[in-house]
Design an enzyme around this catalytic site. Structure first.
Site, PDB file in Angstrom:
ATOM      1  N   GLU A 605       0.806  -1.223   0.000  1.00  0.00           N
ATOM      2  CA  GLU A 605       0.000   0.000   0.000  1.00  0.00           C
ATOM      3  C   GLU A 605       0.840   1.274   0.000  1.00  0.00           C
ATOM      4  O   GLU A 605       0.284   2.373  -0.019  1.00  0.00           O
ATOM      5  CB  GLU A 605      -0.950  -0.011   1.197  1.00  0.00           C
ATOM      6  CG  GLU A 605      -1.999  -1.104   1.093  1.00  0.00           C
ATOM      7  CD  GLU A 605      -2.943  -1.151   2.276  1.00  0.00           C
ATOM      8  OE1 GLU A 605      -4.143  -1.346   2.047  1.00  0.00           O
ATOM      9  OE2 GLU A 605      -2.474  -0.997   3.417  1.00  0.00           O
ATOM     10  N   LYS A 726       5.648  -1.604   2.036  1.00  0.00           N
ATOM     11  CA  LYS A 726       5.023  -1.829   3.343  1.00  0.00           C
ATOM     12  C   LYS A 726       5.029  -3.311   3.680  1.00  0.00           C
ATOM     13  O   LYS A 726       5.185  -3.696   4.844  1.00  0.00           O
ATOM     14  CB  LYS A 726       3.588  -1.308   3.316  1.00  0.00           C
ATOM     15  CG  LYS A 726       2.793  -1.537   4.601  1.00  0.00           C
ATOM     16  CD  LYS A 726       1.369  -1.033   4.449  1.00  0.00           C
ATOM     17  CE  LYS A 726       0.550  -1.289   5.710  1.00  0.00           C
ATOM     18  NZ  LYS A 726      -0.865  -0.856   5.547  1.00  0.00           N
ATOM     19  N   GLN A 727       4.852  -4.150   2.660  1.00  0.00           N
ATOM     20  CA  GLN A 727       4.690  -5.582   2.911  1.00  0.00           C
ATOM     21  C   GLN A 727       5.030  -6.368   1.663  1.00  0.00           C
ATOM     22  O   GLN A 727       5.278  -5.805   0.596  1.00  0.00           O
ATOM     23  CB  GLN A 727       3.249  -5.868   3.324  1.00  0.00           C
ATOM     24  CG  GLN A 727       2.220  -5.588   2.241  1.00  0.00           C
ATOM     25  CD  GLN A 727       0.817  -5.485   2.791  1.00  0.00           C
ATOM     26  OE1 GLN A 727       0.375  -4.408   3.143  1.00  0.00           O
ATOM     27  NE2 GLN A 727       0.121  -6.601   2.846  1.00  0.00           N
TER      28      GLN A 727
END
Length: 905
Positions: A605, A726-727
């Protein structure tokens, strides 16, 4: 048994190490207590001093005697449960010397070990987000409702939040923010009916406050589903009392819960007043960043009482969901009940019961609560249904029904880990909360799915995300009917997904990133940055990959359960409609002879757009494109397996003509990926053009950089402009599928990868990922396990397993547990570490047990049959309830019904 004996003094801690059952010879250590440091930092010195020594148990030589714990000590004018602290730190049981003297060392250690593995305990009164987080972790419920583990004596304030949530009860409110009308849909905080408190001799009712509370101990009994709070109160008037509260959700009649409230006057006789409330003044106030919005979702329409019962009716303000909350109050074990006075004003119902009490005697009060809504019960039957429940309800029955449910449930899904107390306890915590979040949905009487934060808090407004994909595989292996009903939530919203696709000029069905009551898109256009306190644009709705997660859930369910009827009636229509959307989302470049997918986001995101771009979204996200090719391959292979008449009928319902199959085949061979000469796959096209960040410099400046997006925006920068994630994103497909299947797709697309490309990709993206989502650690734990990097896999897995317990994201657990992470840890334990992979046509076994575990045992329900597994460091023990086969290292292993097969590895 190797032990340490610990004596805690005011200014030091003395440790005696023994290699055999706390017997001589001893090695002695003295740790000086530093009052300038926290208790935790002082205890950490124990770990340093004992480094390199193998320890099986600890013995406290001078603990204090309490009913609720025997490992509490006084140090530096504070009391702590050093047993909890040392067990978390050293992963060993901690016993009191008094227990050893009474029962012997071995028995005392075994008893404490069993207790630790089945209880989640907190000692002391905590404040603000820390207490909010403990309330989330102590939530009881049954999938119809979730009841946060707040003190019953508390109303909502900055330290306490007694929320109650009912699955699927959403409401929309519109708030003026600047010159914009912003509409939000929330999972509604229902009237607080768990409130109870007491007063002495007509004095003001007791409230939760530090000055009166001497000790407080909360314990969630995972085995029986009971939350127990023990409190020692000394009022400013000198009255000394013991209060023990137990709460339990009814797992059979899932409208009900019960509270037992036991009070012992320790130094007085007189009168005791018991106050019971149903509070309809509650708002949605769990999440600070939502407080600029209107959060008053309830309209109370009626309040009534009779005898010892009271009822509150109401409806949500705009969704007009009608509800009733009823309760009763009584003295347990007393034939003649005292009279009850009732007050009803300002949307709050209150009962007051007064009774004479004698010093030293325990008085047990009981409150039973029921909740009904017109989502599952006819509106004109709500009062009758609540009346019937309350007239029959008792704490004893609710506790018994709950105990019976949990006994069966633990027999179904327990995961037993040998020689790791902490992993065992937190695994059971996760197992418990997966069912608290969903169990009742399996009845088929509720139209709901699981929110990303369970029924435990208000973050993400209680919406349903792609997080389903991380927990539904667990449900499928134990309660396939539950998974089916959760998927039906999506099927019932297929028309809404079609409408959403049409609204955005696509074909087929495009599911929303955030789903609530009706299945329309609930993602916001603005997001509050808590660092700058400014509203930033939010394009997270472009995470169209949620539709691929839903497709995966359908396919995983049907393959593992063998429920082909579901596929024929519901699943196939969803898959064809989703596929049609993705076909319409592609564009073809004649020059490159490649298809592209634009205006999307991946799971990361931090990246919503290209820097300085006029339009939002990214092009050719690797994860999205690989999964689209996978879905298209699956449908082409599935078509000849479905009866022709059935397939034609579903094609017609989905407006999916035969020519689209040729189109899918073409796209699945020509989707574009951006891959450099070293075999590194770009997260999206153009990713390699972005500059890198100096992560070390940012860590030195800010410490925690997990939310680097907020940090960069506070510096007037944007994460869109950097190689920062973010991930996990690029490599997500390897988590969902497997290496061979992804390699097949890459080859099919014409991309032939160099040797060890996956290892290079994993490290490349780990170096650029801040793990701002706890799901990131889940994915990378699996990826590094696949890559035979067990040390890194274990480290990431452990962080994920501990994430809600320690609230590693700094306050997010206060707003609800992370259900996807909880479900995914269970799958890592069984699918990756245990090595039982059931997604293919046959069960594949490939154990990779962590070095800390002697063994792991569990059972799973696969294609209509139960399989029992025990995996040790060198053997696989498997038993099936019918003749079957499993695959191990490319060979078929025959299993005879109810006969254990032992496989060496």
């Amino acid at each position: 048994m190797r032990t340490i004996a610990l004596r805690v003094k005011q200014d030091s801690m003395e440790l005696l190490y023994s290699k055999k059952d706390n017997q001589e010879p001893f090695r002695s250590f003295i740790i000086t207590y530093n009052p300038e440091q926290t208790i935790g930092d002082n205890l950490e010195k124990i770990k340093v001093v004992l480094a390199g020594l193998k320890i099986d148990a600890a013995i406290l030589l001078n603990s204090l005697e309490y009913d609720f714990s025997d490992t509490i000590i006084g140090i530096n004018h504070n009391r702590i449960d050093i047993g909890l602290a040392l067990t978390n730190m050293l992963n060993i049981p901690v016993v009191a010397q008094s227990d050893v003297e009474k029962n012997g060392l071995a028995k005392a250690v075994k008893r404490k070990e069993r207790y630790n593995e089945w209880h989640l305990d907190y000692f002391g009164e905590y404040e603000k987000k820390r207490n909010y987080g403990q309330e989330a972790m102590l939530t009881v419920g049954n999938g119809f409702f979730g009841l946060r583990g707040a003190y019953v004596e508390a109303h909502a304030d900055e330290d306490n939040y007694p929320g109650t949530y009912v699955a699927g009860v959403y409401n929309q409110l519109t708030t003026k923010i600047g010159d914009r009308d912003v509409t939000n849909e929330d999972l509604v905080n229902m009237p607080n009916a768990q409130f109870m408190t007491f007063g002495v001799d007509g004095q003001p009712p007791f409230t939760i406050n530090k000055k009166d509370i001497q000790d407080i101990y909360r314990s969630l009994d995972l085995k029986h589903g009971v939350l127990r709070t023990a409190m020692h109160v000394q009022l400013t008037t000198g009255h000394d009392l013991s209060i023990v509260t137990t709460k339990v959700a009814n797992m059979k009649n899932w409208h009900d819960y019960a509270i037992s409230y036991a009070i012992t006057p320790l130094n007085f006789s007189g009168t005791l007043q018991i106050y019971s409330e149903i509070d309809g003044t509650v708002t949605n106030g769990n999440v600070d960043r939502y407080q600029d919005f209107d959060q008053q979702h309830l309209q109370i329409t009626g309040m009534s009482s009779r005898d010892n019962e009271m009822y509150m009716t109401g409806e949500t303000k705009t969704s007009h969901i009608q509800f009733i909350v009823g309760s009763n109050l009584s003295v347990r074990g007393q034939k003649t009940q005292p009279q009850i006075a009732v007050k009803n004003e300002n949307n709050r119902l209150q009962q007051v019961l007064s009774t004479d009490v004698s010093v030293g005697k325990t008085y047990q009060f009981e409150k039973n609560v029921t909740i009904y809504t017109d989502r599952e019960t006819a509106a004109d039957s709500l009062l009758e249904a609540a009346n019937q429940d309350i007239s029959k309800a008792s704490y004893e029955n609710t506790a018994k029904q709950s105990e019976d449910y949990w006994k069966q449930a633990w027999n179904n899904f327990d995961i037993k880990i040998d020689t790791d107390i902490t992993s065992q306890k937190l695994t059971r915590v996760n197992l418990f909360h997966t069912m608290v979040s969903a169990a009742a949905v399996g009845s088929g009487k509720l139209d709901a799915s699981v929110g990303a934060r369970g029924l435990h808090g208000e973050a993400y407004r209680g919406h349903v995300f792609w997080d389903e994909m991380f927990v539904l595989p667990f449900y499928t292996l134990h309660y396939p009917e539950l998974t089916k009903q959760l998927l039906m939530y999506r099927y019932r919203r297929l028309d809404a997904a079609r409408a959403y696709a049409k609204q955005e000029d696509y074909d087929g069905a495009m599911y929303p990133w955030q789903s609530g009551e009706t299945g329309d898109e609930q993602s916001q256009f603005l997001h509050l940055n808590p660092i700058t306190h400014q509203w930033d644009p939010d394009n997270s709705r472009l995470q169209r990959h949620v539709s691929l997660a839903i497709a995966y859930n359908v396919i995983n369910y049907t393959q593992v359960s063998g429920d082909h009827e579901f596929m024929d009636k519901y699943g196939l229509e969803m898959l064809l409609s989703i596929a049609k959307f993705w076909i319409s989302a592609t564009t073809y470049d004649e020059k490159e002879k490649r298809y592209s997918i634009a205006h999307v986001m991946g799971p990361d995101e931090f990246h919503e757009n290209y820097p300085n771009a006029d339009e939002p979204g990214l092009t050719n996200n690797t994860y999205t494109n690989i999964m689209v090719a996978w879905l298209f391959n699956y449908l082409v292979e599935l078509k000849p397996q479905v009866p022709k008449g059935t397939f034609k009928n579903v094609q017609k319902k989905s407006a999916f003509d035969d020519s689209l199959f040729d189109k899918m085949t073409d796209i699945s061979h020509k989707l574009k990926l951006d891959i450099n000469k070293n075999g590194i796959m770009a997260q999206f096209e153009g990713y390699f053009d972005l500059p890198t960040l100096d992560f070390d410099a940012y860590r030195r400046k800010y410490g925690d950089i997990s939310r680097m997006d907020r940090i960069l925006k506070a510096e007037d920068k944007t994460p869109d402009a950097y190689q920062v994630a973010k991930q996990a994103d690029t490599l997500m497909a390897y988590y969902i599928l497997n290496i061979d299947e992804v390699d097949k797709i890459l080859n099919q697309l014409g991309y032939h990868m160099p040797k060890e490309y996956l290892t290079k990709n994993i490290q490349y993206y780990l170096n650029r990922t801040t793990h701002g989502s706890t799901l990131s650690r889940i994915v990378y734990s699996v990826l590094t396990e696949m890559d035979d990097n067990m040390d890194q896999s274990w480290s990431l897995f452990s962080q994920a397993l501990f994430s809600d317990y320690y609230d590693i994201q700094g306050g997010t657990t206060a707003e609800g547990i992370h259900l996807g992470v909880m479900g995914a840890t269970l799958m890592i334990e069984t699918r990756n570490y245990g090595g039982v992979d059931s997604l293919g046509r046959e069960i594949n076994l490939h154990p990779n047990l962590p070095a800390k575990w002697n063994s792991i045992s569990f059972k799973q329900f696969i294609r209509g049959h139960w399989y029992n597994f025990m995996i040790t460091q060198s053997q696989i023990h498997v038993t099936a309830d019918a003749d079957s086969t499993v695959q191990f290292k490319g060979k078929s292993i025959e299993l005879k019904a109810n006969q254990e097969k032992v496989i060496d590895y």
